[in-house]
Design a protein around this motif. Structure first.
Motif, PDB file in Angstrom:
ATOM      1  N   GLY A  67      54.886 -90.858   3.399  1.00  0.00           N
ATOM      2  CA  GLY A  67      53.545 -90.308   3.603  1.00  0.00           C
ATOM      3  C   GLY A  67      53.457 -89.491   4.882  1.00  0.00           C
ATOM      4  O   GLY A  67      52.483 -88.794   5.122  1.00  0.00           O
ATOM      5  N   GLY A  68      54.476 -89.600   5.760  1.00  0.00           N
ATOM      6  CA  GLY A  68      54.455 -88.836   7.008  1.00  0.00           C
ATOM      7  C   GLY A  68      54.791 -89.697   8.210  1.00  0.00           C
ATOM      8  O   GLY A  68      55.517 -90.679   8.099  1.00  0.00           O
ATOM      9  N   ALA A  69      54.262 -89.288   9.352  1.00  0.00           N
ATOM     10  CA  ALA A  69      54.542 -90.013  10.601  1.00  0.00           C
ATOM     11  C   ALA A  69      53.792 -91.348  10.622  1.00  0.00           C
ATOM     12  O   ALA A  69      52.774 -91.491   9.955  1.00  0.00           O
ATOM     13  N   ARG A  70      54.300 -92.311  11.354  1.00  0.00           N
ATOM     14  CA  ARG A  70      53.670 -93.628  11.416  1.00  0.00           C
ATOM     15  C   ARG A  70      52.631 -93.680  12.527  1.00  0.00           C
ATOM     16  O   ARG A  70      52.963 -93.720  13.712  1.00  0.00           O
ATOM     17  N   MET A  71      51.365 -93.680  12.113  1.00  0.00           N
ATOM     18  CA  MET A  71      50.258 -93.601  13.081  1.00  0.00           C
ATOM     19  C   MET A  71      50.297 -94.702  14.130  1.00  0.00           C
ATOM     20  O   MET A  71      49.909 -94.495  15.268  1.00  0.00           O
ATOM     21  N   GLN A  72      50.780 -95.888  13.725  1.00  0.00           N
ATOM     22  CA  GLN A  72      50.778 -97.019  14.672  1.00  0.00           C
ATOM     23  C   GLN A  72      51.735 -96.799  15.836  1.00  0.00           C
ATOM     24  O   GLN A  72      51.671 -97.524  16.827  1.00  0.00           O
ATOM     25  N   GLU A  73      52.631 -95.833  15.715  1.00  0.00           N
ATOM     26  CA  GLU A  73      53.498 -95.536  16.862  1.00  0.00           C
ATOM     27  C   GLU A  73      53.034 -94.271  17.578  1.00  0.00           C
ATOM     28  O   GLU A  73      53.706 -93.759  18.467  1.00  0.00           O
ATOM     29  N   ALA A  74      51.897 -93.763  17.155  1.00  0.00           N
ATOM     30  CA  ALA A  74      51.211 -92.655  17.818  1.00  0.00           C
ATOM     31  C   ALA A  74      52.143 -91.492  18.154  1.00  0.00           C
ATOM     32  O   ALA A  74      52.950 -91.103  17.330  1.00  0.00           O
ATOM     33  N   LEU A  75      52.066 -90.963  19.377  1.00  0.00           N
ATOM     34  CA  LEU A  75      52.775 -89.721  19.675  1.00  0.00           C
ATOM     35  C   LEU A  75      54.297 -89.859  19.538  1.00  0.00           C
ATOM     36  O   LEU A  75      54.985 -88.896  19.222  1.00  0.00           O
ATOM     37  N   VAL A  76      54.812 -91.071  19.770  1.00  0.00           N
ATOM     38  CA  VAL A  76      56.257 -91.275  19.620  1.00  0.00           C
ATOM     39  C   VAL A  76      56.686 -90.944  18.192  1.00  0.00           C
ATOM     40  O   VAL A  76      57.759 -90.388  17.969  1.00  0.00           O
ATOM     41  N   SER A  77      55.837 -91.266  17.230  1.00  0.00           N
ATOM     42  CA  SER A  77      56.205 -90.964  15.843  1.00  0.00           C
ATOM     43  C   SER A  77      56.197 -89.459  15.591  1.00  0.00           C
ATOM     44  O   SER A  77      57.024 -88.938  14.856  1.00  0.00           O
ATOM     45  N   LEU A  78      55.251 -88.756  16.227  1.00  0.00           N
ATOM     46  CA  LEU A  78      55.244 -87.288  16.096  1.00  0.00           C
ATOM     47  C   LEU A  78      56.537 -86.708  16.655  1.00  0.00           C
ATOM     48  O   LEU A  78      57.134 -85.786  16.094  1.00  0.00           O
ATOM     49  N   MET A  79      56.983 -87.278  17.768  1.00  0.00           N
ATOM     50  CA  MET A  79      58.189 -86.774  18.413  1.00  0.00           C
ATOM     51  C   MET A  79      59.445 -87.004  17.561  1.00  0.00           C
ATOM     52  O   MET A  79      60.472 -86.363  17.781  1.00  0.00           O
ATOM     53  N   GLN A  80      59.364 -87.913  16.599  1.00  0.00           N
ATOM     54  CA  GLN A  80      60.510 -88.108  15.697  1.00  0.00           C
ATOM     55  C   GLN A  80      60.748 -86.856  14.850  1.00  0.00           C
ATOM     56  O   GLN A  80      61.862 -86.612  14.393  1.00  0.00           O
ATOM     57  N   MET A  81      59.690 -86.088  14.642  1.00  0.00           N
ATOM     58  CA  MET A  81      59.862 -84.818  13.914  1.00  0.00           C
ATOM     59  C   MET A  81      60.769 -83.893  14.704  1.00  0.00           C
ATOM     60  O   MET A  81      61.678 -83.264  14.157  1.00  0.00           O
ATOM     61  N   ALA A  82      60.516 -83.815  16.007  1.00  0.00           N
ATOM     62  CA  ALA A  82      61.335 -82.953  16.860  1.00  0.00           C
ATOM     63  C   ALA A  82      62.749 -83.513  16.983  1.00  0.00           C
ATOM     64  O   ALA A  82      63.744 -82.772  16.960  1.00  0.00           O
ATOM     65  N   LYS A  83      62.823 -84.841  17.083  1.00  0.00           N
ATOM     66  CA  LYS A  83      64.118 -85.496  17.258  1.00  0.00           C
ATOM     67  C   LYS A  83      65.035 -85.292  16.054  1.00  0.00           C
ATOM     68  O   LYS A  83      66.188 -84.877  16.198  1.00  0.00           O
ATOM     69  N   THR A  84      64.507 -85.544  14.857  1.00  0.00           N
ATOM     70  CA  THR A  84      65.335 -85.392  13.660  1.00  0.00           C
ATOM     71  C   THR A  84      65.713 -83.928  13.431  1.00  0.00           C
ATOM     72  O   THR A  84      66.836 -83.626  13.027  1.00  0.00           O
ATOM     73  N   SER A  85      64.781 -83.022  13.746  1.00  0.00           N
ATOM     74  CA  SER A  85      65.079 -81.597  13.573  1.00  0.00           C
ATOM     75  C   SER A  85      66.168 -81.148  14.542  1.00  0.00           C
ATOM     76  O   SER A  85      67.009 -80.310  14.202  1.00  0.00           O
ATOM     77  N   THR A  86      66.146 -81.716  15.748  1.00  0.00           N
ATOM     78  CA  THR A  86      67.174 -81.379  16.735  1.00  0.00           C
ATOM     79  C   THR A  86      68.545 -81.841  16.258  1.00  0.00           C
ATOM     80  O   THR A  86      69.541 -81.116  16.384  1.00  0.00           O
ATOM     81  N   ALA A  87      68.597 -83.042  15.685  1.00  0.00           N
ATOM     82  CA  ALA A  87      69.874 -83.541  15.155  1.00  0.00           C
ATOM     83  C   ALA A  87      70.397 -82.583  14.075  1.00  0.00           C
ATOM     84  O   ALA A  87      71.586 -82.280  14.029  1.00  0.00           O
ATOM     85  N   LEU A  88      69.481 -82.088  13.256  1.00  0.00           N
ATOM     86  CA  LEU A  88      69.897 -81.172  12.184  1.00  0.00           C
ATOM     87  C   LEU A  88      70.359 -79.825  12.726  1.00  0.00           C
ATOM     88  O   LEU A  88      71.217 -79.173  12.136  1.00  0.00           O
ATOM     89  N   THR A  89      69.793 -79.426  13.855  1.00  0.00           N
ATOM     90  CA  THR A  89      70.269 -78.211  14.531  1.00  0.00           C
ATOM     91  C   THR A  89      71.749 -78.371  14.870  1.00  0.00           C
ATOM     92  O   THR A  89      72.562 -77.465  14.658  1.00  0.00           O
ATOM     93  N   ARG A  90      72.081 -79.542  15.392  1.00  0.00           N
ATOM     94  CA  ARG A  90      73.467 -79.802  15.789  1.00  0.00           C
ATOM     95  C   ARG A  90      74.400 -79.848  14.575  1.00  0.00           C
ATOM     96  O   ARG A  90      75.510 -79.329  14.611  1.00  0.00           O
ATOM     97  N   LEU A  91      73.925 -80.481  13.508  1.00  0.00           N
ATOM     98  CA  LEU A  91      74.715 -80.555  12.278  1.00  0.00           C
ATOM     99  C   LEU A  91      74.991 -79.151  11.747  1.00  0.00           C
ATOM    100  O   LEU A  91      76.097 -78.820  11.322  1.00  0.00           O
ATOM    101  N   SER A  92      73.953 -78.333  11.815  1.00  0.00           N
ATOM    102  CA  SER A  92      74.044 -76.975  11.310  1.00  0.00           C
ATOM    103  C   SER A  92      75.056 -76.151  12.111  1.00  0.00           C
ATOM    104  O   SER A  92      75.834 -75.389  11.552  1.00  0.00           O
TER     105      SER A  92
END
Lengths: 319, 296
Positions: free
Chosen positions: B167-192
C-alpha cells in the motif's frame, strides 16, 4: 477576525491592529503617543515570543502552510540574481506547481527548483495548490541534468502538500516520475542543497529533495503523509489531525533530534511571514554556507557521502 | 447477494479477514471475482489463480518465492532484522501491537522477504512483499532487507528480482519510512552502475511510496493481470477530482496501454518468462557451481 492570522496568532493580530490605529491617530492629531506605541510594540514582541515558544506540532503544521508564508518565487526574487525561469518537460507540458531555472547566487551560477503555491484563488488554481504532476518532476529532472552538464550546484526549495492525485497524473506515470528523480538525484554529480521552506508533503516533496544537505526552516514540516491524511486512515477521522501531527514527529526540531535533517534555519520572531526580508537573508546565508562546503569536495567524495547517508536511513534491531 | 452467499458462514464470505482479494481460509473457498467455488488445496497448487476466470488472487511472500525459486538452495538475507518503534507511535492502537499481531498472523518479522536462491540452477536474489503484513507497507526493515539483497547482487554479480505488493510507506515509522524510498532507489542506482539486471514485478496492489520508488525502477517492469498499480489510491483520486474513475483505471492493462510497464505475465508463466528475460539480458549468467560430491 483577521483571516491572514491563524487562531493562535489572533492576540498578536489584535495588538498589531491597535498599534496601527494609534499610529494613525498620532500622525493625524499631532499628539505624541510614541511612548504608548513603543509600550504596545514591546508587549506585542513579548506576546509573540511567548506564543511561539510553546507551539504544538499541529500549530507548526498550520504555520508551515500559513496563507502569508513566503513561497519559492518570493525567496528566489530576494535571494538570487539573474533568475531565468525555464519551462516545460519537453515531453508533455509545463507544470506550474514546480518552478525552476538558472540563477546567480553570490559568485556562483546555480540551478534552482522549487514547488510553487499560489496566493489568491486564481493563482492557487494556476499553481494547482503546489501539487505537481509528472511533468513537473520531469521538468525538475531536466533542469538538474542541465546543472550537472554545466557543473552548477542545485538548490531545491520544498513546499508542497504532495504530488497531485489526479487521473491524468496517474495516466502519465506519477509514480515513475517520482521514482526516476530519486534514482537520478542519488547519483547527480553536483552538490544538491534542499530546504523545506513550508510543507514537506511526502513523496511529492522527496522527489526534489534527495540531497547532500537537507535543511528545514524552523516552522516547516516534513512527513510521510499529511496529518489529515494520516488521521483519516489510522484514526478513521480527519478531525484527529492534531494527534497525527504529534505522533508523526514532523517538526524541524523533532526531525533534527532523530537525525533526519542536517540543520534548522531559525525564522524571524513570529515566523517567516512576519518578516520575509529577514527570512530571505537568513536562508541565503545558510544555503551559501552549505554550498561553500559542498563545492569544495571532489565529486567522488560528495557522491560517496551522499549515498552512504541515504543508505543509513532506518531503525531496526538484529537478532 | 444470491441464495448461496446467504447460506455461507460469514467467515467464508468475508475471506476471514485476509483481505478481500486474498485466498480465504477453509476447505472450500470462493473466487472473489467470478464467485466459483473452489477446493482450497487445489487453488493453492494452482498458485491461487482461479481456474474458472483466471483471477490472480493475492498470495503470501513465502508461497510466491516457493513457486518462483528452485526448491532447495535458499538463503534468507537479513532475516534477523526486526522492526523497532522509535517514535512510540500510537493511533487508535499502538504500532507495537500492530506489529505483534502482524507477526503472529503471517509468521514473518516484517513485510519483505529477501532470498538468495536459484532458478534453473542460476543464482539470483529475489525479494517478495508480504501484503498481509500491515498492507506490505515499507518501513526500515523492508528498506534494509531490500538494500542488502541488492548489495548481495553487486557482490556476486547476479541479477535482482522484486515482487511488489504494498500500500506504500509505513505511516507508523513516519519520515523514516519516506526515506526508505530514497534509500532503495539509491541501492538501485548502484546496481544499475554495475549493469546488473533488475526485474520489477508488480502484483496486486502496488501503490504509493513503493510504486513511486523501487517498483517503477526496473530495467524490465512486469505486472500480473489486473493488478492495481498507481501512486494515489483510487478513493483519494475520486475525492479530489469528484468524478467516477474510468473502467479499469490503474489496473495492469491500463498501465500497459499508457506505456508505464513492459508486459503483463500470468503467474503460471512468471518463472519461465523471468528466467528467459534474465538469460537474454545476461547471457553470461552462470549456473551455480555444483556442490562437491560427498565423501571425497
Amino acid at each position: 477576525m483577521n483571516l491572514n492570522f491563524l487562531d493562535f496568532e489572533q492576540p498578536i493580530a489584535e495588538l498589531e491592529a491597535k498599534i496601527e490605529e494609534l499610529k494613525l491617530v498620532g500622525s493625524e492629531g499631532g499628539v505624541n503617543i510614541s511612548d504608548e506605541i513603543a509600550r504596545l510594540q514591546k508587549k506585542s514582541t513579548k506576546l509573540t515570543e511567548s506564543i511561539f515558544s510553546s507551539l504544538t506540532p499541529w500549530q507548526i503544521s498550520r504555520l508551515s502552510r500559513h496563507p502569508q508564508r513566503p513561497y519559492t518565487l518570493d525567496y528566489i526574487q530576494r535571494i538570487f540574481d539573474h533568475f531565468h525561469e525555464l519551462h516545460g518537460d519537453r515531453m508533455f507540458g509545463d507544470d506550474h506547481a514546480i518552478v525552476g531555472g538558472l540563477a546567480r547566487l553570490g559568485a556562483r551560477s546555480v540551478v534552482v527548483v522549487g514547488h510553487q503555491k499560489g496566493r489568491d484563488t486564481n493563482e492557487k488554481v494556476f499553481r494547482n495548490f503546489g501539487m505537481p504532476r509528472p511533468e513537473g518532476y520531469r521538468k525538475a529532472l531536466r533542469l538538474m541534468r542541465m546543472a550537472e552538464k554545466f557543473a552548477m550546484p542545485v538548490v531545491a526549495l520544498i513546499d508542497t502538500p504532495g504530488a497531485y492525485p489526479g487521473v491524468g497524473a496517474e495516466e502519465r506515470g506519477q509514480s515513475e516520475a517520482i521514482a526516476r528523480n530519486l534514482f537520478v538525484m542519488a547519483e547527480l554529480s553536483i552538490p544538491v542543497v534542499a530546504v523545506v521552506i513550508g510543507e514537506g508533503g511526502s513523496g511529492g516533496a522527496l522527489a526534489i529533495g534527495v540531497s547532500d544537505r537537507l535543511l528545514m526552516l524552523e516552522f516547516a514540516t516534513y512527513s510521510v503523509i499529511s496529518p489529515e491524511g494520516c488521521a483519516s486512515i489510522l484514526w478513521k477521522s480527519a478531525d484527529k489531525a492534531a494527534d497525527a501531527a504529534e505522533a508523526m514527529g514532523m517538526t524541524s526540531k523533532k526531525l533534527h533530534q532523530l537525525g533526519l535533517i542536517d540543520e534548522i534555519i531559525s525564522e524571524p520572531l513570529g515566523g517567516a511571514h512576519r518578516n520575509p526580508e529577514a527570512m530571505s537573508e537568513i536562508l541565503k546565508s545558510a544555503v551559501v554556507r552549505n554550498l561553500d562546503i559542498l563545492c569544495s569536495k571532489p565529486v567522488e567524495e560528495l557522491l560517496e557521502q551522499r549515498q552512504s547517508r541515504l543508505m543509513q536511513y532506518g531503525n531496526y534491531t538484529t537478532g | 447477494m444470491n441464495w448461496f452467499e446467504k447460506i455461507l458462514p460469514p467467515k467464508i464470505k468475508s475471506g476471514a479477514g485476509s483481505g478481500k482479494r486474498g485466498v480465504p481460509e477453509g476447505l472450500w473457498t470462493k473466487c472473489p471475482d467470478c464467485g466459483a467455488v473452489l477446493y482450497r488445496a487445489e487453488l493453492e497448487r494452482g498458485q491461487a489463480v482461479c481456474p474458472k476466470c483466471d483471477q490472480h488472487m493475492r498470495i503470501s511472500a513465502k508461497a510466491r518465492l516457493t513457486h518462483f525459486l528452485d526448491d532447495d538452495d535458499w538463503e534468507e538475507i537479513a532475516s534477523d532484522l526486526k522492526p523497532v518503534d522509535t517514535l512510540k507511535f500510537k493511533d487508535r492502537r499502538r504500532y507495537k501491537d500492530r506489529l505483534n499481531e502482524a507477526q503472529k498472523a503471517t509468521g514473518q518479522t516484517d513485510a519483505l522477504i529477501t532470498v538468495r536462491g536459484t532458478i534453473e540452477r542460476r543464482p539470483l536474489v529475489v525479494a517478495a512483499f508480504e501484503f498481509e503484513f500491515m498492507g506490505g507497507s515499507m518501513g526500515s526493515v523492508v528498506g534494509e532487507r531490500f538494500v542488502q539483497g541488492v548489495d548481495r547482487c553487486i557482490d556476486e554479480g547476479i541479477p535482482f528480482v522484486c515482487f511488489s505488493a504494498s500500500g506504500g510507506a509505513r505511516m507508523q515509522e513516519a519520515l523514516v519510512s519516506l526515506m526508505q524510498m530514497a534509500k532503495t532507489s539509491t541501492a538501485l542506482t548502484r546496481l544499475s552502475r554495475r549493469r546488473l539486471p533488475y526485474i520489477s514485478v508488480l502484483t496486486d496492489p502496488t501503490m504509493g511510496g513503493v510504486s513511486a520508488s523501487l517498483a517503477m525502477l526496473g530495467d524490465v517492469i512486469v505486472a500480473e493481470p489486473k493488478a492495481l498499480i498507481g501512486f494515489a489510491g483510487p478513493r483519494v483520486i475520486e475525492q479530489t477530482v469528484r468524478e467516477t474513475l474510468p473502467e479499469g483505471f490503474q489496473r495492469a492493462e491500463f498501465l500497459l496501454e499508457h506505456g508505464a510497464i513492459d508486459m503483463i505475465v500470468r503467474r503460471h508463466e512468471m518463472r519461465g518468462t523471468i528466467h528467459s528475460l534474465l538469460t537474454t539480458l545476461m547471457p553470461e549468467w552462470k549456473a551455480a557451481p555444483p556442490e562437491p560430491a560427498g565423501g571425497e
